[in-house]
Design an enzyme around this catalytic site. Sequence first.
Site, PDB file in Angstrom:
ATOM      1  N   LEU A  33     -19.058  -4.168  31.636  1.00 23.35           N
ATOM      2  CA  LEU A  33     -18.201  -3.320  30.801  1.00 23.35           C
ATOM      3  C   LEU A  33     -18.432  -3.579  29.309  1.00 23.35           C
ATOM      4  O   LEU A  33     -18.493  -4.719  28.868  1.00 23.35           O
ATOM      5  CB  LEU A  33     -16.727  -3.565  31.148  1.00 23.35           C
ATOM      6  CG  LEU A  33     -16.338  -3.294  32.612  1.00 23.35           C
ATOM      7  CD1 LEU A  33     -14.844  -3.537  32.823  1.00 23.35           C
ATOM      8  CD2 LEU A  33     -16.712  -1.875  33.041  1.00 23.35           C
ATOM      9  N   GLU A  35     -17.857  -1.518  25.116  1.00 24.57           N
ATOM     10  CA  GLU A  35     -16.843  -0.749  24.373  1.00 24.57           C
ATOM     11  C   GLU A  35     -16.727   0.693  24.869  1.00 24.57           C
ATOM     12  O   GLU A  35     -15.670   1.305  24.776  1.00 24.57           O
ATOM     13  CB  GLU A  35     -17.158  -0.754  22.866  1.00 24.57           C
ATOM     14  CG  GLU A  35     -17.029  -2.110  22.208  1.00 24.57           C
ATOM     15  CD  GLU A  35     -15.615  -2.692  22.290  1.00 24.57           C
ATOM     16  OE1 GLU A  35     -14.641  -1.926  22.155  1.00 24.57           O
ATOM     17  OE2 GLU A  35     -15.495  -3.911  22.512  1.00 24.57           O
ATOM     18  N   GLY A  36     -17.830   1.242  25.379  1.00 20.12           N
ATOM     19  CA  GLY A  36     -17.770   2.607  25.924  1.00 20.12           C
ATOM     20  C   GLY A  36     -16.817   2.659  27.106  1.00 20.12           C
ATOM     21  O   GLY A  36     -15.924   3.524  27.179  1.00 20.12           O
ATOM     22  N   HIS A  37     -16.970   1.712  28.045  1.00 22.23           N
ATOM     23  CA  HIS A  37     -16.053   1.651  29.184  1.00 22.23           C
ATOM     24  C   HIS A  37     -14.623   1.393  28.704  1.00 22.23           C
ATOM     25  O   HIS A  37     -13.672   1.978  29.219  1.00 22.23           O
ATOM     26  CB  HIS A  37     -16.436   0.516  30.137  1.00 22.23           C
ATOM     27  CG  HIS A  37     -17.784   0.669  30.761  1.00 22.23           C
ATOM     28  ND1 HIS A  37     -18.837  -0.171  30.463  1.00 22.23           N
ATOM     29  CD2 HIS A  37     -18.257   1.555  31.673  1.00 22.23           C
ATOM     30  CE1 HIS A  37     -19.898   0.184  31.165  1.00 22.23           C
ATOM     31  NE2 HIS A  37     -19.577   1.231  31.900  1.00 22.23           N
ATOM     32  N   GLY A 147     -17.683   9.239  30.816  1.00 26.15           N
ATOM     33  CA  GLY A 147     -18.227   9.345  29.460  1.00 26.15           C
ATOM     34  C   GLY A 147     -19.220  10.492  29.355  1.00 26.15           C
ATOM     35  O   GLY A 147     -19.961  10.783  30.299  1.00 26.15           O
ATOM     36  N   SER A 185     -24.623   1.407  26.136  1.00 28.77           N
ATOM     37  CA  SER A 185     -25.083   1.500  27.509  1.00 28.77           C
ATOM     38  C   SER A 185     -25.255   0.084  28.028  1.00 28.77           C
ATOM     39  O   SER A 185     -25.682  -0.806  27.281  1.00 28.77           O
ATOM     40  CB  SER A 185     -26.439   2.222  27.553  1.00 28.77           C
ATOM     41  OG  SER A 185     -27.103   1.939  28.773  1.00 28.77           O
ATOM     42  N   SER A 186     -24.952  -0.122  29.304  1.00 31.00           N
ATOM     43  CA  SER A 186     -25.163  -1.461  29.878  1.00 31.00           C
ATOM     44  C   SER A 186     -26.640  -1.819  29.809  1.00 31.00           C
ATOM     45  O   SER A 186     -26.995  -2.997  29.728  1.00 31.00           O
ATOM     46  CB  SER A 186     -24.687  -1.489  31.333  1.00 31.00           C
ATOM     47  OG  SER A 186     -23.342  -1.075  31.379  1.00 31.00           O
TER      48      SER A 186
END
Length: 284
Positions: A33, A35-37, A147, A185-186
């Site tokens: 996880l 910041e996007g998640h 997202g 992105s991860s």
Amino acid sequence: MKVVDTPQKMRKLAEFLRRDDAPLGLVPTMGALHEGHKSLIARATSECGAVVVSIFVNPAQFAAGEDYDTYPRTFEADLETCREMGAACAYAPKASSMYPGGYDTWVDVPGLGAPLCGSHRAGHFRGVATVVLKLFSACLPHRAYFGEKDYQQLVLLRRMTHDLDLGVEIVPCPIIREEDGIALSSRNAYLSAEERLRARAISVALFDAKKTVAAGERFSVAIIQSCLDKLKKAGSRVDYVEIVDPATLERVETINGAARMAVAAYIGETRLIDNILLEPRDEA
Ligand code: PAF
């Protein structure tokens, strides 16, 4: 926060969490996880009575030779993030409980799954649609948060949800970017420091395209060529650069209304995707 590891236990808890007067939200993730998640979880907790975050690296959406084995796994830190952000439950099933021996049911959305990433990642969207339907069926959400970075996935899941009358509201959430523009992105974790710098070319090219269209350019071919040139200069191997209709994902030759420009490109061995909304200048 409850941590649940089988579809059966999840379904039982979801039946308890699901209330008519306060929506149950689901944030489907593959963990790692960032910041996007977190922005999805924050939005979900602000809008829902209870939120489930699913953490499952779904083998069915990785083709042979892709990064299933090396995909970043940060389970304990992910649980902490979910806890801190006020999730009611983390749903983290094992592959063996999602796809037990004899498993043989798949969901296909062939039209929307064919272009863009679909033509480069065999079976990817079949795996995504199947797992998301299974997550919906275990978690019973009123709303699910996705997202816009995975734009094709978002459009395809909206179609599946509509076509199968699932009664889940799909909530699109904006792309979260680093200060220099790179989309979170991860898979950014795979990039070396030097590659990380070169990866900026992708978002720079997309934002340049947005400006060009706002300034009056209408022809996709010119905008795409300029983007390809920038990616080539950054030493990137390109899977595709396309400008498509935001709903049908069909190619747009002349931009007369809102369109999505989407890129998939390798920086070193890492495949990155990104996209942006193009809005032509209002000529009225
Ligand atoms: O976007 C993702 O992380 C995955 O594709 C999803 C939606 C969690 C399904 O595995």
